[in-house]
Design an enzyme around this catalytic site. Structure first.
Site, mmCIF file in Angstrom:
data_model
loop_
_atom_site.group_PDB
_atom_site.id
_atom_site.type_symbol
_atom_site.label_atom_id
_atom_site.label_comp_id
_atom_site.label_asym_id
_atom_site.label_seq_id
_atom_site.Cartn_x
_atom_site.Cartn_y
_atom_site.Cartn_z
ATOM 1 N N LYS A 17 1.243 -1.127 0.100
ATOM 2 C CA LYS A 17 -0.039 0.036 -0.374
ATOM 3 C C LYS A 17 0.670 1.259 -0.149
ATOM 4 C CE LYS A 17 -2.081 -1.227 3.813
ATOM 5 N NZ LYS A 17 -0.942 -1.967 4.507
ATOM 6 N N ARG A 35 -9.292 0.818 8.771
ATOM 7 C CA ARG A 35 -8.989 -0.656 9.458
ATOM 8 C C ARG A 35 -10.687 -0.951 9.653
ATOM 9 N NH1 ARG A 35 -3.673 0.111 8.807
ATOM 10 N NH2 ARG A 35 -2.081 -0.660 10.073
ATOM 11 N N ARG A 66 12.339 -5.642 4.632
ATOM 12 C CA ARG A 66 11.461 -4.353 4.906
ATOM 13 C C ARG A 66 12.682 -2.514 5.378
ATOM 14 N NH1 ARG A 66 6.064 -1.775 5.480
ATOM 15 N NH2 ARG A 66 6.292 -2.534 7.173
ATOM 16 N N ARG A 111 0.012 -8.673 13.409
ATOM 17 C CA ARG A 111 -1.062 -7.444 13.176
ATOM 18 C C ARG A 111 -1.443 -7.803 11.778
ATOM 19 N NH1 ARG A 111 4.431 -5.060 10.839
ATOM 20 N NH2 ARG A 111 3.427 -3.664 9.018
ATOM 21 N N ARG A 114 11.424 -0.754 10.917
ATOM 22 C CA ARG A 114 9.976 -0.496 12.056
ATOM 23 C C ARG A 114 9.905 -1.331 13.232
ATOM 24 N NH1 ARG A 114 5.139 0.757 8.612
ATOM 25 N NH2 ARG A 114 4.451 -0.562 10.252
HETATM 26 P P1 AP5 Z 1 5.255 -1.393 1.762
HETATM 27 O O1 AP5 Z 1 4.223 -0.778 1.134
HETATM 28 O O2 AP5 Z 1 5.954 -1.007 2.520
HETATM 29 O O3 AP5 Z 1 3.644 -2.553 2.333
HETATM 30 P P2 AP5 Z 1 2.430 -1.714 3.479
HETATM 31 O O4 AP5 Z 1 1.444 -2.336 2.590
HETATM 32 O O5 AP5 Z 1 2.410 -0.372 3.235
HETATM 33 O O6 AP5 Z 1 2.431 -2.006 4.901
HETATM 34 P P3 AP5 Z 1 3.021 -1.645 6.059
HETATM 35 O O7 AP5 Z 1 3.454 -2.802 6.873
HETATM 36 O O8 AP5 Z 1 3.253 -0.436 6.536
HETATM 37 O O9 AP5 Z 1 1.332 -1.472 6.767
HETATM 38 P P4 AP5 Z 1 0.521 -1.776 8.206
HETATM 39 O O10 AP5 Z 1 -0.997 -1.501 7.434
HETATM 40 O O11 AP5 Z 1 0.901 -2.769 9.317
HETATM 41 O O12 AP5 Z 1 1.300 -0.626 8.523
HETATM 42 P P5 AP5 Z 1 0.453 1.179 8.959
HETATM 43 O O13 AP5 Z 1 1.800 1.710 9.221
HETATM 44 O O14 AP5 Z 1 -0.336 0.931 8.453
HETATM 45 O O15 AP5 Z 1 6.003 -2.589 1.604
HETATM 46 C C1 AP5 Z 1 6.503 -3.549 1.894
HETATM 47 C C2 AP5 Z 1 7.911 -4.447 1.458
HETATM 48 O O16 AP5 Z 1 7.416 -4.323 0.175
HETATM 49 C C3 AP5 Z 1 8.722 -3.442 1.455
HETATM 50 O O17 AP5 Z 1 10.120 -3.773 1.986
HETATM 51 C C4 AP5 Z 1 8.530 -2.951 0.328
HETATM 52 O O18 AP5 Z 1 9.679 -2.364 -0.662
HETATM 53 C C5 AP5 Z 1 7.943 -4.432 -0.404
HETATM 54 N N1 AP5 Z 1 7.548 -3.991 -2.197
HETATM 55 C C6 AP5 Z 1 6.289 -3.560 -1.927
HETATM 56 N N2 AP5 Z 1 5.592 -3.874 -2.815
HETATM 57 C C7 AP5 Z 1 6.095 -4.730 -3.756
HETATM 58 C C8 AP5 Z 1 6.395 -5.567 -5.292
HETATM 59 N N3 AP5 Z 1 5.268 -5.888 -6.244
HETATM 60 N N4 AP5 Z 1 7.149 -6.745 -4.434
HETATM 61 C C9 AP5 Z 1 8.549 -7.245 -4.258
HETATM 62 N N5 AP5 Z 1 8.177 -6.011 -2.882
HETATM 63 C C10 AP5 Z 1 7.379 -5.442 -3.008
HETATM 64 O O19 AP5 Z 1 0.466 0.547 10.696
HETATM 65 C C11 AP5 Z 1 1.200 0.577 11.779
HETATM 66 C C12 AP5 Z 1 0.148 0.191 13.152
HETATM 67 O O20 AP5 Z 1 0.183 1.720 12.882
HETATM 68 C C13 AP5 Z 1 -0.450 -0.894 13.389
HETATM 69 O O21 AP5 Z 1 -0.172 -2.012 13.804
HETATM 70 C C14 AP5 Z 1 -2.030 0.183 14.432
HETATM 71 O O22 AP5 Z 1 -1.439 -0.221 15.497
HETATM 72 C C15 AP5 Z 1 -1.183 1.264 13.526
HETATM 73 N N6 AP5 Z 1 -2.663 1.797 12.301
HETATM 74 C C16 AP5 Z 1 -2.232 2.462 11.963
HETATM 75 N N7 AP5 Z 1 -3.679 2.966 10.678
HETATM 76 C C17 AP5 Z 1 -4.479 2.625 12.071
HETATM 77 C C18 AP5 Z 1 -6.304 3.056 11.501
HETATM 78 N N8 AP5 Z 1 -6.727 3.018 10.595
HETATM 79 N N9 AP5 Z 1 -6.846 2.226 12.675
HETATM 80 C C19 AP5 Z 1 -6.217 1.546 13.897
HETATM 81 N N10 AP5 Z 1 -4.785 1.850 13.767
HETATM 82 C C20 AP5 Z 1 -4.127 1.405 12.744
#
Ligand code: AP5
Length: 216
Positions: free
Chosen positions: A13, A88, A127, A171, A160
Site C-alpha cells: 500500500k 481498518r 523491509r 498484525r 520498524r
Molecule cells: P509497503 O509498501 O511498505 O507495505 P504496506 O502495505 O504499506 O505495509 P505496512 O506494514 O506499512 O502496513 P501496515 O498496514 O501494517 O502498517 P501501518 O504503518 O499502516 O511494502 C512492504 C515491503 O514490500 C517493502 O519492503 C517494499 O519495498 C516491498 N514491496 C512493495 N511492493 C512490492 C512488490 N510489488 N513486490 C515486491 N516487494 C514489494 O500501521 C502500523 C500500525 O499503526 C498498525 O499496526 C496499528 O497499530 C496502527 N494503525 C495505523 N492505521 C490505523 C488505523 N486506521 N486504525 C487503527 N490503528 C492503526
C-alpha cells in the site's frame, strides 16, 4: 480523486500510494506514518498509540476517526487524497462515509491489494524504511544502492520495531479479524477494485493508473 488503499501489512500500500501521490499531486495520508511521527514527538496521541502499535494491535477507532477528520479537512486535500491504512475496521469505514457525505465528496475507489501470507512475512522482515522521507526498501528485492542509505534523500534506513516476526504475526491476525471484512463493505457499494499484489511494482502501478482513469 478520493482513494482508499486496503490490504494486509506488507501488501504494498505505502509503496504504491507514494508513487500515485507524486504523479497526481495529491497527498498520501498514511495513518501509520502519522502515528509513528506522533510517537517520535511524544504528543498525547503518540503516547496513547505507542502501546497498541508495539503490540501489533489497532489504535482505538475514536482516536483514528478524529485524526482523519482533521487531516482530510486540510486545504491540500481539496483535490483528493489517498488514504493508506484507514479505514481498518467497519466502524472506521462507516465513520468515513458519514463525514464524506456531510461535505458531498464521496470516495471514488477502494483498491484492495492481495498478497499471500508467506510473501507478506518475507517483505516485512526484509523491509527497511528511511527515517527522513519514509521511502521503503527491501534488503533482497529492492535494496538501496548504498547499504543503510536512502536512494531518494540520503537519509538513514531503519527496521520498524513492529516488523519483528512476533509482531508481524499479530498484525496479520488483527488484519484478518478486523480489517479484511471491510472489502465486502466496499464491494457492496461498487467501489472495490481488487489488485494482484504479487506482480512487480511497475506493473501494479500501470494497473492502478488505468483504474484511476476509469473512475475519474
Ligand atoms: P509497503 O509498501 O511498505 O507495505 P504496506 O502495505 O504499506 O505495509 P505496512 O506494514 O506499512 O502496513 P501496515 O498496514 O501494517 O502498517 P501501518 O504503518 O499502516 O511494502 C512492504 C515491503 O514490500 C517493502 O519492503 C517494499 O519495498 C516491498 N514491496 C512493495 N511492493 C512490492 C512488490 N510489488 N513486490 C515486491 N516487494 C514489494 O500501521 C502500523 C500500525 O499503526 C498498525 O499496526 C496499528 O497499530 C496502527 N494503525 C495505523 N492505521 C490505523 C488505523 N486506521 N486504525 C487503527 N490503528 C492503526
Amino acid at each position: 480523486m478520493r482513494i482508499v488503499f486496503l490490504g494486509a501489512p506488507g501488501a504494498g500500500k505505502g509503496t504504491q500510494a507514494r508513487l500515485i501521490a507524486e504523479k497526481h499531486h495529491i497527498p498520501q495520508i498514511s495513518t501509520g506514518d502519522i502515528l509513528r511521527a506522533a510517537v517520535r514527538e511524544g504528543t498525547p496521541l503518540g503516547v496513547e498509540a505507542k502501546g497498541y502499535m508495539d503490540r501489533g494491535e489497532l489504535v482505538p477507532d475514536a482516536l483514528m476517526v478524529d485524526l482523519i477528520r482533521d487531516r482530510i479537512g486540510c486545504d491540500d486535500c481539496l483535490k483528493g487524497y489517498i488514504l493508506d491504512g484507514f479505514p481498518r475496521t467497519l466502524e472506521q469505514a462507516r465513520a468515513l462515509d458519514a463525514m464524506l457525505a456531510e461535505v458531498g465528496s464521496p470516495l471514488q475507489v477502494a483498491i484492495d491489494f492481495s498478497v499471500p501470507t508467506e510473501e507478506l512475512v518475507r517483505r516485512l522482515s526484509g523491509r527497511r524504511v528511511c527515517r527522513a522521507c519514509g521511502a521503503s526498501f527491501h534488503l533482497v528485492s529492492a535494496p538501496p544502492s548504498k547499504e543503510g542509505v536512502c536512494d531518494h534523500c540520503g537519509g538513514e534506513l531503519y527496521q520498524r520495531p513492529d516488523d519483528n516476526v512476533e509482531t508481524v504475526s499479530k498484525r496479520l491476525d488483527v488484519y484478518h479479524a478486523q480489517t479484511a471484512p471491510i472489502t465486502a463493505y466496499y464491494r457492496e457499494k461498487g467501489l472495490l477494485y481488487p489488485v494482484d499484489g504479487m506482480r512487480g511494482i511497475d506493473e501494479i502501478q500501470a494497473d492502478l493508473e488505468q483504474v484511476l482513469l476509469s473512475r475519474k
